[in-house]
Design a protein around this motif. Structure first.
Motif, PDB file in Angstrom:
ATOM      1  N   ASN A  34     166.476  24.037  24.127  1.00 48.42           N
ATOM      2  CA  ASN A  34     167.332  23.777  22.977  1.00 48.42           C
ATOM      3  C   ASN A  34     167.162  22.373  22.402  1.00 48.42           C
ATOM      4  O   ASN A  34     167.676  22.086  21.323  1.00 48.42           O
ATOM      5  CB  ASN A  34     168.802  24.026  23.337  1.00 48.42           C
ATOM      6  N   SER A  35     166.425  21.534  23.110  1.00 47.51           N
ATOM      7  CA  SER A  35     166.121  20.207  22.570  1.00 47.51           C
ATOM      8  C   SER A  35     164.690  20.160  22.024  1.00 47.51           C
ATOM      9  O   SER A  35     164.186  19.098  21.658  1.00 47.51           O
ATOM     10  CB  SER A  35     166.291  19.136  23.653  1.00 47.51           C
ATOM     11  N   THR A  36     164.054  21.342  21.990  1.00 43.29           N
ATOM     12  CA  THR A  36     162.675  21.450  21.509  1.00 43.29           C
ATOM     13  C   THR A  36     162.650  22.305  20.243  1.00 43.29           C
ATOM     14  O   THR A  36     163.393  23.280  20.136  1.00 43.29           O
ATOM     15  CB  THR A  36     161.781  22.120  22.582  1.00 43.29           C
ATOM     16  N   ALA A  37     161.812  21.927  19.289  1.00 42.21           N
ATOM     17  CA  ALA A  37     161.678  22.716  18.059  1.00 42.21           C
ATOM     18  C   ALA A  37     161.298  24.150  18.420  1.00 42.21           C
ATOM     19  O   ALA A  37     160.507  24.382  19.342  1.00 42.21           O
ATOM     20  CB  ALA A  37     160.611  22.104  17.157  1.00 42.21           C
ATOM     21  N   LEU A  61     169.917  26.083  33.835  1.00 38.86           N
ATOM     22  CA  LEU A  61     170.537  25.141  32.909  1.00 38.86           C
ATOM     23  C   LEU A  61     169.544  24.083  32.456  1.00 38.86           C
ATOM     24  O   LEU A  61     169.515  23.699  31.283  1.00 38.86           O
ATOM     25  CB  LEU A  61     171.746  24.483  33.580  1.00 38.86           C
ATOM     26  N   LYS A  62     168.704  23.637  33.392  1.00 43.43           N
ATOM     27  CA  LYS A  62     167.693  22.627  33.058  1.00 43.43           C
ATOM     28  C   LYS A  62     166.712  23.178  32.011  1.00 43.43           C
ATOM     29  O   LYS A  62     166.375  22.500  31.036  1.00 43.43           O
ATOM     30  CB  LYS A  62     166.918  22.244  34.334  1.00 43.43           C
ATOM     31  N   LEU A  63     166.291  24.424  32.204  1.00 43.22           N
ATOM     32  CA  LEU A  63     165.382  25.055  31.254  1.00 43.22           C
ATOM     33  C   LEU A  63     166.067  25.255  29.905  1.00 43.22           C
ATOM     34  O   LEU A  63     165.471  25.005  28.847  1.00 43.22           O
ATOM     35  CB  LEU A  63     164.901  26.401  31.805  1.00 43.22           C
ATOM     36  N   GLN A  64     167.303  25.696  29.946  1.00 43.31           N
ATOM     37  CA  GLN A  64     168.056  25.949  28.716  1.00 43.31           C
ATOM     38  C   GLN A  64     168.186  24.672  27.875  1.00 43.31           C
ATOM     39  O   GLN A  64     167.985  24.686  26.658  1.00 43.31           O
ATOM     40  CB  GLN A  64     169.445  26.483  29.080  1.00 43.31           C
ATOM     41  N   LYS A  65     168.503  23.569  28.528  1.00 41.80           N
ATOM     42  CA  LYS A  65     168.636  22.295  27.829  1.00 41.80           C
ATOM     43  C   LYS A  65     167.303  21.856  27.222  1.00 41.80           C
ATOM     44  O   LYS A  65     167.255  21.363  26.088  1.00 41.80           O
ATOM     45  CB  LYS A  65     169.147  21.214  28.783  1.00 41.80           C
ATOM     46  N   GLU A  66     166.226  22.020  27.972  1.00 42.55           N
ATOM     47  CA  GLU A  66     164.913  21.620  27.452  1.00 42.55           C
ATOM     48  C   GLU A  66     164.525  22.460  26.247  1.00 42.55           C
ATOM     49  O   GLU A  66     164.036  21.934  25.244  1.00 42.55           O
ATOM     50  CB  GLU A  66     163.846  21.746  28.539  1.00 42.55           C
ATOM     51  N   CYS A 111     166.226  32.561  27.265  1.00 41.62           N
ATOM     52  CA  CYS A 111     166.794  31.462  28.050  1.00 41.62           C
ATOM     53  C   CYS A 111     167.391  30.362  27.181  1.00 41.62           C
ATOM     54  O   CYS A 111     168.224  29.583  27.658  1.00 41.62           O
ATOM     55  CB  CYS A 111     165.733  30.883  28.980  1.00 41.62           C
ATOM     56  N   ALA A 112     166.991  30.271  25.927  1.00 37.98           N
ATOM     57  CA  ALA A 112     167.581  29.279  25.029  1.00 37.98           C
ATOM     58  C   ALA A 112     168.951  29.737  24.537  1.00 37.98           C
ATOM     59  O   ALA A 112     169.834  28.909  24.260  1.00 37.98           O
ATOM     60  CB  ALA A 112     166.660  29.033  23.837  1.00 37.98           C
ATOM     61  N   ASN A 113     169.153  31.047  24.443  1.00 36.99           N
ATOM     62  CA  ASN A 113     170.361  31.573  23.805  1.00 36.99           C
ATOM     63  C   ASN A 113     171.358  32.251  24.744  1.00 36.99           C
ATOM     64  O   ASN A 113     172.506  32.475  24.355  1.00 36.99           O
ATOM     65  CB  ASN A 113     169.957  32.571  22.711  1.00 36.99           C
ATOM     66  N   TYR A 114     170.915  32.574  25.957  1.00 38.53           N
ATOM     67  CA  TYR A 114     171.796  33.311  26.860  1.00 38.53           C
ATOM     68  C   TYR A 114     171.773  32.724  28.268  1.00 38.53           C
ATOM     69  O   TYR A 114     170.791  32.098  28.681  1.00 38.53           O
ATOM     70  CB  TYR A 114     171.381  34.780  26.925  1.00 38.53           C
ATOM     71  N   THR A 115     172.855  32.966  28.985  1.00 34.01           N
ATOM     72  CA  THR A 115     172.962  32.564  30.382  1.00 34.01           C
ATOM     73  C   THR A 115     173.076  33.821  31.238  1.00 34.01           C
ATOM     74  O   THR A 115     173.839  34.735  30.913  1.00 34.01           O
ATOM     75  CB  THR A 115     174.199  31.671  30.609  1.00 34.01           C
ATOM     76  N   SER A 140     155.433  26.171  24.390  1.00 36.83           N
ATOM     77  CA  SER A 140     154.511  25.199  24.978  1.00 36.83           C
ATOM     78  C   SER A 140     155.238  24.184  25.860  1.00 36.83           C
ATOM     79  O   SER A 140     154.604  23.265  26.386  1.00 36.83           O
ATOM     80  CB  SER A 140     153.764  24.431  23.873  1.00 36.83           C
ATOM     81  N   SER A 141     156.554  24.343  26.019  1.00 38.26           N
ATOM     82  CA  SER A 141     157.314  23.346  26.782  1.00 38.26           C
ATOM     83  C   SER A 141     156.885  23.341  28.248  1.00 38.26           C
ATOM     84  O   SER A 141     156.589  24.384  28.834  1.00 38.26           O
ATOM     85  CB  SER A 141     158.816  23.607  26.672  1.00 38.26           C
ATOM     86  N   VAL A 142     156.863  22.160  28.825  1.00 35.26           N
ATOM     87  CA  VAL A 142     156.441  21.990  30.215  1.00 35.26           C
ATOM     88  C   VAL A 142     157.372  22.751  31.149  1.00 35.26           C
ATOM     89  O   VAL A 142     156.934  23.450  32.071  1.00 35.26           O
ATOM     90  CB  VAL A 142     156.419  20.493  30.598  1.00 35.26           C
ATOM     91  N   GLY A 143     158.684  22.621  30.909  1.00 42.68           N
ATOM     92  CA  GLY A 143     159.652  23.284  31.780  1.00 42.68           C
ATOM     93  C   GLY A 143     159.497  24.790  31.790  1.00 42.68           C
ATOM     94  O   GLY A 143     159.538  25.428  32.850  1.00 42.68           O
TER      95      GLY A 143
END
Length: 232
Positions: free
Chosen positions: A74-77, A67-72, A199-203, A83-86
Protein backbone atom coordinates in the motif's frame (compact mmCIF):
# COMPACT_ATOMS: atom_id res chain seq x y z
CA UNK A 1 -13.14 -26.21 -29.87
CA UNK A 2 -10.54 -23.92 -28.33
CA UNK A 3 -9.43 -22.60 -31.69
CA UNK A 4 -13.00 -22.44 -32.99
CA UNK A 5 -14.05 -20.31 -30.01
CA UNK A 6 -11.07 -18.02 -30.52
CA UNK A 7 -11.76 -17.52 -34.23
CA UNK A 8 -15.43 -16.74 -33.52
CA UNK A 9 -14.47 -13.75 -31.37
CA UNK A 10 -15.08 -10.43 -33.11
CA UNK A 11 -12.14 -8.72 -31.44
CA UNK A 12 -10.01 -11.19 -29.45
CA UNK A 13 -7.83 -9.70 -26.74
CA UNK A 14 -4.26 -9.27 -27.93
CA UNK A 15 -1.30 -10.61 -25.99
CA UNK A 16 -3.07 -13.50 -24.25
CA UNK A 17 -1.48 -16.95 -24.28
CA UNK A 18 -4.04 -18.26 -26.78
CA UNK A 19 -3.62 -15.19 -29.00
CA UNK A 20 0.16 -15.57 -29.07
CA UNK A 21 -0.02 -19.31 -29.83
CA UNK A 22 -2.69 -18.98 -32.53
CA UNK A 23 -0.76 -16.26 -34.35
CA UNK A 24 2.67 -17.84 -34.05
CA UNK A 25 3.72 -19.00 -37.52
CA UNK A 26 6.37 -21.36 -36.14
CA UNK A 27 3.67 -23.98 -35.49
CA UNK A 28 3.27 -26.48 -38.30
CA UNK A 29 -0.39 -27.24 -37.56
CA UNK A 30 -3.34 -26.36 -35.35
CA UNK A 31 -2.87 -29.72 -33.64
CA UNK A 32 0.48 -28.48 -32.30
CA UNK A 33 -1.11 -25.22 -31.21
CA UNK A 34 -3.87 -26.98 -29.28
CA UNK A 35 -1.32 -29.32 -27.67
CA UNK A 36 0.68 -26.39 -26.26
CA UNK A 37 -2.43 -24.51 -25.13
CA UNK A 38 -3.68 -27.58 -23.23
CA UNK A 39 -0.24 -28.16 -21.70
CA UNK A 40 -0.16 -24.60 -20.38
CA UNK A 41 -3.75 -24.77 -19.16
CA UNK A 42 -3.70 -28.10 -17.36
CA UNK A 43 -0.04 -28.02 -16.31
CA UNK A 44 -0.34 -24.58 -14.72
CA UNK A 45 -3.94 -24.47 -13.52
CA UNK A 46 -3.79 -26.66 -10.40
CA UNK A 47 -0.22 -25.85 -9.39
CA UNK A 48 -0.73 -22.09 -9.62
CA UNK A 49 -3.99 -22.32 -7.67
CA UNK A 50 -2.41 -24.49 -4.97
CA UNK A 51 0.57 -22.14 -4.69
CA UNK A 52 -1.75 -19.17 -4.15
CA UNK A 53 -3.76 -21.14 -1.57
CA UNK A 54 -0.69 -22.20 0.42
CA UNK A 55 0.77 -18.68 0.48
CA UNK A 56 -2.52 -17.18 1.69
CA UNK A 57 -2.74 -19.86 4.39
CA UNK A 58 0.81 -19.11 5.56
CA UNK A 59 0.15 -15.36 5.61
CA UNK A 60 -3.06 -15.95 7.58
CA UNK A 61 -1.10 -18.04 10.09
CA UNK A 62 1.65 -15.40 10.31
CA UNK A 63 -0.16 -12.13 10.87
CA UNK A 64 3.03 -10.10 11.37
CA UNK A 65 4.32 -11.14 7.94
CA UNK A 66 0.91 -10.41 6.39
CA UNK A 67 0.77 -6.91 7.90
CA UNK A 68 4.33 -6.18 6.80
CA UNK A 69 3.48 -7.17 3.22
CA UNK A 70 0.23 -5.23 3.29
CA UNK A 71 1.99 -2.04 4.39
CA UNK A 72 4.67 -2.39 1.72
CA UNK A 73 2.13 -2.96 -1.04
CA UNK A 74 0.00 0.00 0.00
CA UNK A 75 3.02 2.28 0.09
CA UNK A 76 3.98 1.23 -3.45
CA UNK A 77 2.47 2.52 -6.70
CA UNK A 78 -0.11 0.05 -8.01
CA UNK A 79 1.77 -0.57 -11.27
CA UNK A 80 4.96 -1.34 -9.30
CA UNK A 81 3.51 -3.69 -6.69
CA UNK A 82 4.26 -6.95 -8.49
CA UNK A 83 7.95 -5.99 -8.45
CA UNK A 84 8.09 -5.23 -4.71
CA UNK A 85 10.85 -6.98 -2.79
CA UNK A 86 8.52 -8.01 0.03
CA UNK A 87 5.98 -9.60 -2.30
CA UNK A 88 8.57 -11.56 -4.23
CA UNK A 89 10.21 -12.78 -1.00
CA UNK A 90 6.81 -13.96 0.26
CA UNK A 91 6.18 -15.81 -3.00
CA UNK A 92 9.63 -17.40 -3.01
CA UNK A 93 9.27 -18.47 0.62
CA UNK A 94 5.78 -19.85 0.04
CA UNK A 95 6.99 -21.92 -2.90
CA UNK A 96 9.92 -23.19 -0.84
CA UNK A 97 7.96 -24.15 2.27
CA UNK A 98 4.91 -25.64 0.53
CA UNK A 99 6.30 -27.14 -2.65
CA UNK A 100 3.28 -28.01 -4.82
CA UNK A 101 5.34 -30.31 -7.07
CA UNK A 102 7.15 -32.25 -4.31
CA UNK A 103 8.66 -34.93 -6.55
CA UNK A 104 10.33 -32.29 -8.70
CA UNK A 105 12.09 -33.50 -11.81
CA UNK A 106 12.43 -37.07 -13.06
CA UNK A 107 15.20 -37.88 -15.52
CA UNK A 108 16.47 -41.06 -17.21
CA UNK A 109 20.26 -40.99 -17.55
CA UNK A 110 21.68 -41.41 -21.04
CA UNK A 111 25.14 -42.20 -19.68
CA UNK A 112 26.90 -43.19 -16.47
CA UNK A 113 27.09 -40.34 -13.98
CA UNK A 114 29.69 -40.03 -11.24
CA UNK A 115 28.86 -37.83 -8.25
CA UNK A 116 32.16 -36.82 -6.74
CA UNK A 117 32.42 -36.65 -2.96
CA UNK A 118 33.13 -33.17 -1.66
CA UNK A 119 32.63 -30.95 1.35
CA UNK A 120 29.38 -29.46 0.04
CA UNK A 121 27.48 -32.68 -0.60
CA UNK A 122 28.92 -34.43 2.48
CA UNK A 123 29.64 -37.69 0.64
CA UNK A 124 32.53 -39.80 1.93
CA UNK A 125 32.98 -41.66 -1.36
CA UNK A 126 32.18 -41.03 -5.02
CA UNK A 127 28.89 -42.52 -6.22
CA UNK A 128 28.31 -44.10 -9.64
CA UNK A 129 24.78 -43.79 -11.02
CA UNK A 130 24.56 -46.17 -14.02
CA UNK A 131 23.18 -45.32 -17.42
CA UNK A 132 19.39 -45.81 -17.79
CA UNK A 133 18.81 -45.13 -14.09
CA UNK A 134 15.75 -43.00 -13.30
CA UNK A 135 16.78 -40.11 -11.07
CA UNK A 136 14.26 -38.17 -8.98
CA UNK A 137 15.28 -34.72 -7.79
CA UNK A 138 12.83 -34.06 -4.95
CA UNK A 139 12.02 -30.37 -4.55
CA UNK A 140 10.49 -31.02 -1.15
CA UNK A 141 13.66 -32.58 0.24
CA UNK A 142 15.85 -29.80 -1.15
CA UNK A 143 13.59 -27.04 0.14
CA UNK A 144 13.46 -28.54 3.64
CA UNK A 145 17.13 -29.45 3.93
CA UNK A 146 18.65 -27.69 6.98
CA UNK A 147 22.02 -27.64 5.18
CA UNK A 148 20.62 -24.96 2.89
CA UNK A 149 17.83 -23.36 4.94
CA UNK A 150 17.86 -22.49 8.64
CA UNK A 151 14.60 -23.46 10.36
CA UNK A 152 13.30 -25.05 7.14
CA UNK A 153 9.82 -25.63 8.56
CA UNK A 154 9.27 -21.95 9.39
CA UNK A 155 7.63 -19.41 7.06
CA UNK A 156 10.30 -16.72 6.98
CA UNK A 157 10.28 -14.47 3.86
CA UNK A 158 13.18 -12.42 5.23
CA UNK A 159 15.53 -15.36 4.60
CA UNK A 160 15.56 -14.24 0.94
CA UNK A 161 16.90 -10.76 1.70
CA UNK A 162 20.45 -12.08 1.87
CA UNK A 163 20.39 -15.78 0.97
CA UNK A 164 23.45 -18.00 0.65
CA UNK A 165 24.47 -19.30 -2.75
CA UNK A 166 23.50 -22.81 -1.63
CA UNK A 167 20.01 -21.63 -0.65
CA UNK A 168 19.49 -19.96 -4.01
CA UNK A 169 20.71 -22.99 -5.96
CA UNK A 170 18.61 -25.44 -3.96
CA UNK A 171 15.34 -23.59 -4.51
CA UNK A 172 14.14 -24.27 -8.06
CA UNK A 173 10.35 -24.69 -8.02
CA UNK A 174 10.15 -24.64 -11.82
CA UNK A 175 13.13 -26.99 -12.29
CA UNK A 176 16.12 -26.11 -14.49
CA UNK A 177 17.49 -26.76 -17.93
CA UNK A 178 15.85 -27.22 -21.32
CA UNK A 179 12.96 -29.21 -19.87
CA UNK A 180 12.03 -26.81 -17.10
CA UNK A 181 8.44 -25.70 -16.54
CA UNK A 182 7.12 -24.31 -19.82
CA UNK A 183 4.47 -22.29 -18.00
CA UNK A 184 6.67 -20.65 -15.38
CA UNK A 185 6.51 -17.13 -16.85
CA UNK A 186 2.70 -17.28 -16.91
CA UNK A 187 2.58 -18.72 -13.38
CA UNK A 188 4.87 -16.01 -11.97
CA UNK A 189 2.75 -13.25 -13.50
CA UNK A 190 -0.51 -14.79 -12.25
CA UNK A 191 0.76 -15.38 -8.71
CA UNK A 192 2.29 -11.91 -8.35
CA UNK A 193 -0.77 -10.11 -9.72
CA UNK A 194 -3.33 -12.05 -7.68
CA UNK A 195 -1.39 -11.80 -4.41
CA UNK A 196 -0.56 -8.11 -4.81
CA UNK A 197 -4.24 -7.27 -5.24
CA UNK A 198 -5.56 -9.54 -2.51
CA UNK A 199 -2.94 -8.74 0.12
CA UNK A 200 -3.10 -4.98 -0.42
CA UNK A 201 -6.87 -4.84 0.05
CA UNK A 202 -7.81 -7.70 2.36
CA UNK A 203 -6.73 -9.34 5.59
CA UNK A 204 -6.89 -13.11 5.99
CA UNK A 205 -7.26 -15.09 9.21
CA UNK A 206 -7.46 -18.84 9.78
CA UNK A 207 -10.74 -20.46 10.69
CA UNK A 208 -9.59 -24.01 9.95
CA UNK A 209 -6.04 -24.97 8.91
CA UNK A 210 -7.41 -28.14 7.32
CA UNK A 211 -5.06 -30.88 6.19
CA UNK A 212 -3.01 -31.68 3.11
CA UNK A 213 -2.84 -34.27 0.38
CA UNK A 214 0.45 -35.48 -1.03
CA UNK A 215 0.25 -37.18 -4.41
CA UNK A 216 1.44 -35.77 -7.73
CA UNK A 217 0.83 -32.39 -6.11
CA UNK A 218 1.05 -31.20 -2.51
CA UNK A 219 -2.13 -29.28 -1.82
CA UNK A 220 -4.33 -28.12 1.06
CA UNK A 221 -7.56 -29.92 1.88
CA UNK A 222 -10.40 -28.44 3.91
CA UNK A 223 -8.65 -25.21 4.91
CA UNK A 224 -10.94 -22.22 5.56
CA UNK A 225 -9.83 -18.59 5.76
CA UNK A 226 -11.85 -15.59 6.90
CA UNK A 227 -11.50 -12.43 4.83
CA UNK A 228 -11.99 -8.84 5.94
CA UNK A 229 -11.33 -5.47 4.34
CA UNK A 230 -7.83 -4.24 5.14
CA UNK A 231 -7.50 -1.25 7.46
CA UNK A 232 -5.66 1.33 5.38
Amino acid sequence: KILESYHQLKSPMKGTVIDLVVNNENYKSDKERVSDIMTLFFGGHDTTGYTLAWILIELAKNQEEQLKLQKELNSTAIDKRTSSVGLNNVIKEGMRLTTVAPMGSVRALTHDLVVNANEKNGLENDILIPKDSVVVCSQMLLNHNPKYHNDPGVFKPSRWLDPSEEALLSCMPFSLGRRNCVGQSLAKVEIANVLSRLCANYTFTVEDEGDFNMSITYHPVGARLLVSKAKM
